[in-house]
Enzyme design. Structure first.
Site, short mmCIF file in Angstrom:
data_model
loop_
_atom_site.label_atom_id
_atom_site.label_comp_id
_atom_site.label_asym_id
_atom_site.label_seq_id
_atom_site.Cartn_x
_atom_site.Cartn_y
_atom_site.Cartn_z
N GLU A 33 0.83 -1.21 0.00
CA GLU A 33 0.00 0.00 0.00
C GLU A 33 0.86 1.26 0.00
OE1 GLU A 33 -2.76 -0.10 3.25
OE2 GLU A 33 -3.86 -1.79 2.38
N LYS A 42 -16.09 -1.44 2.79
CA LYS A 42 -15.38 -1.74 1.55
C LYS A 42 -16.41 -2.33 0.59
CE LYS A 42 -10.98 -3.09 3.73
NZ LYS A 42 -10.32 -4.26 4.38
#
Ligand code: 2PG
Ligand code: MG
Length: 403
Positions: free
Chosen positions: A189, A320
Site C-alpha cells: 500500500e 469496503k
C-alpha cells in the site's frame, strides 16, 4: 437511462494481479482486491474472473435505470451469477453512466437529497508504516511488525489533509532512514515496511506526531489496523515479531494498554473476526475513548453489523464495497451504522487501481473517514477526487467554507 452497452475485461491492479473492469455506456469502474480478506466477505467472483467476464461482456440488460434505488432491477437479474467484485464494478458503472447522462456528479446520483449546507467532507486516514500481510520482502519477512497498518489522520479538509499526511509520511521515512542507515522500502500500500517491532513502530509514530506538531502546528491522530485474524491461530494470538503468544483475554488488555500509552484514536480489527464478545469487552474497558473498528469482523455486511450493534462490539466500521458487492447493501450498512452512532470509514483495498469511485461514495453518504494512503497514483486518485469535490464546493460558495 437505457443501459445500451456492457463491456467487461480484466486489467492489472497495483499488485500486478488480474481484476475486473466493467464499462456501462462508456463509463468504467475497476474493482480493487484485498489480501488480508475477512472470512465473511462475499466471493469476489462467482466461479472465476473469466466466467464473470464471460457473463457480463455484451450482456443485453435493456433496462431503464433512473435512480440509485433502481439497482434492485439489476440485482434481480445478476444475483448468483457474478461475484462481489463484478457486481460492485457493474453497479458503479451504471451509476456513473446515469450521472454522465444527467450532467451530474456521481455523488449527486448516489444521494440526490444530500443537504450541502450541512455536508461534511471525510477525514483522510492514511497508512504510513506497515507490517503484516502487506509487507513482504526477504530481508524483513521474519521481523516485520505483526500489526498491518500504522495510520495517521488530522482534522482537516482533504486539500490540507493531503499536505499534512504527506508530511507525516516523509517524516516517517526520515526517521527510518536514520534508524537503519538506508532508504526504507514500500509495502503493497506504499506504507514504509521495516523490521521494527510493534511497539518500536508505535514509538516512531509518536515521534512523527511530535515533529509534525512542531513544524506545522497541526495535531495528527494515530491509529492502527491490527488485522489480528491474520495471526490468530488455534485460539491464540501468535506474534511472530517478538515470538510472543497472547490469549484473547491478554490481547484485550494488551490493546487497551497500547491505546492508553500511545493515545490511539483508532484501532481496527484488534481481535479475531469471530469474537464479537471480546470486542465488546475492549470497548467497555477503554470507556469508548478510542474507535474500535470492525473490518474482517463486519465485512460490510448488514447482518454482521446488526450483530455487532446488538453485542455493543464496535463504535466504528470499515466499509469496503467489494466485500459485499451490492451498492444497495453498502448504503444499508452506512445508514444502519449512522443510526446507531457508529463511525463510518470507507476504505480502499491493498490491491488498487486509479479508480476513484469510493471518494464519491464516501462523500455522498457522508462517511466520517476515508482510509487511503496519500502515496502512489492509485491511492492519490481517491484523495484528489475529494480535493476536487472540496474545490467545487468552495467555488459554489458553500456555506461550510464561509468564515
Ligand atoms: C484492510 C485492507 C486495506 P486488504 O485490512 O483494511 O488496507 O487490506 O485490502 O488486504 O483487506
Ligand atoms: Mg483492515
Amino acid at each position: 437511462m437505457l443501459i445500451k452497452e456492457v463491456i467487461a475485461r480484466y486489467v492489472r491492479d497495483s499488485r500486478g494481479e488480474k481484476t475486473i473492469a466493467v464499462s456501462v455506456n462508456g463509463c468504467v469502474t475497476i474493482a480493487p482486491s484485498g489480501k488480508s480478506t475477512g472470512k465473511y466477505e462475499a466471493k469476489p467472483y462467482n466461479v472465476s474472473l473469466e466466467q464473470d467476464i464471460k457473463f457480463l461482456h455484451g450482456l443485453n440488460l435493456s433496462l431503464n435505470v433512473n435512480y440509485f434505488e433502481d439497482l434492485f432491477k439489476i440485482e434481480k437479474i445478476v444475483n448468483g451469477k457474478i461475484g462481489a467484485n463484478s457486481l460492485f464494478a457493474l453497479e458503479s458503472s451504471i451509476m456513473k453512466a446515469l450521472a454522465s447522462e444527467k450532467g451530474k456528479e456521481l455523488w449527486e446520483i448516489l444521494n440526490p437529497a444530500l443537504d450541502l449546507s450541512v455536508m461534511k467532507l471525510p477525514r483522510i486516514l492514511s497508512n504510513t508504516l506497515g507490517g503484516g500481510a502487506h509487507s513482504h520482502s526477504n530481508s524483513i519477512e521474519k521481523e516485520k511488525p505483526d500489526f498491518q497498518e500504522f495510520l495517521v489522520t488530522c482534522n482537516a479538509d482533504p486539500s490540507r489533509a493531503l499536505e499534512i499526511n504527506t508530511l507525516a509520511y516523509e517524516e516517517a521515512r526520515q526517521i527510518l532512514k536514520t534508524l537503519f542507515g538506508q532508504e526504507p522500502i514500500k509495502n503493497d500500500e506504499n506504507a514504509w515496511a521495516s523490521s521494527l517491532s510493534n511497539e518500536q513502530a508505535l514509538e516512531v509514530m509518536k515521534d512523527v506526531q511530535e515533529n509534525i506538531f512542531e513544524t506545522s502546528g497541526v495535531h495528527i491522530d494515530i491509529g492502527l489496523d491490527v488485522a489480528s485474524s491474520q495471526f490468530f491461530k488455534h485460539g491464540i494470538y501468535e506474534y511472530l515479531n517478538q515470538n510472543k503468544i497472547r490469549t484473547p483475554r491478554i490481547q484485550v488488555r494488551f490493546i487497551a494498554e497500547l491505546i492508553k500509552k500511545y493515545n490511539l484514536f483508532y484501532v481496527e480489527d484488534p481481535l479475531d473476526e469471530e469474537d464479537f464478545g471480546r470486542h465488546a469487552e475492549l470497548l467497555s474497558l477503554i470507556n469508548k475513548k478510542c474507535l474500535i473498528v470492525g473490518d474482517d469482523l463486519t465485512t460490510t455486511n448488514p447482518e454482521r453489523l446488526k450483530k455487532a450493534i446488538k453485542e455493543k462490539a464496535i463504535n466504528g466500521i470499515i466499509v469496503k464495497p467489494n466485500q459485499i458487492g451490492s451498492l444497495l447493501k453498502v448504503h444499508e450498512v452506512m445508514m444502519l451504522a449512522k443510526k446507531n452512532k457508529i463511525y463510518t470509514i470507507v476504505s480502499h483495498r491493498s490491491g488498487e487501481s486509479v479508480d476513484n469511485t469510493i471518494a464519491d461514495l464516501a462523500f455522498a453518504w457522508q462517511a466520517d473517514f476515508i482510509k487511503t494512503p496519500v502515496i502512489g497514483r492509485e491511492r492519490l486518485a481517491k484523495v484528489k477526487r475529494l480535493v476536487e469535490i472540496e474545490n467545487n464546493l468552495r467555488l459554489s460558495s458553500n456555506p461550510r467554507f464561509k468564515r
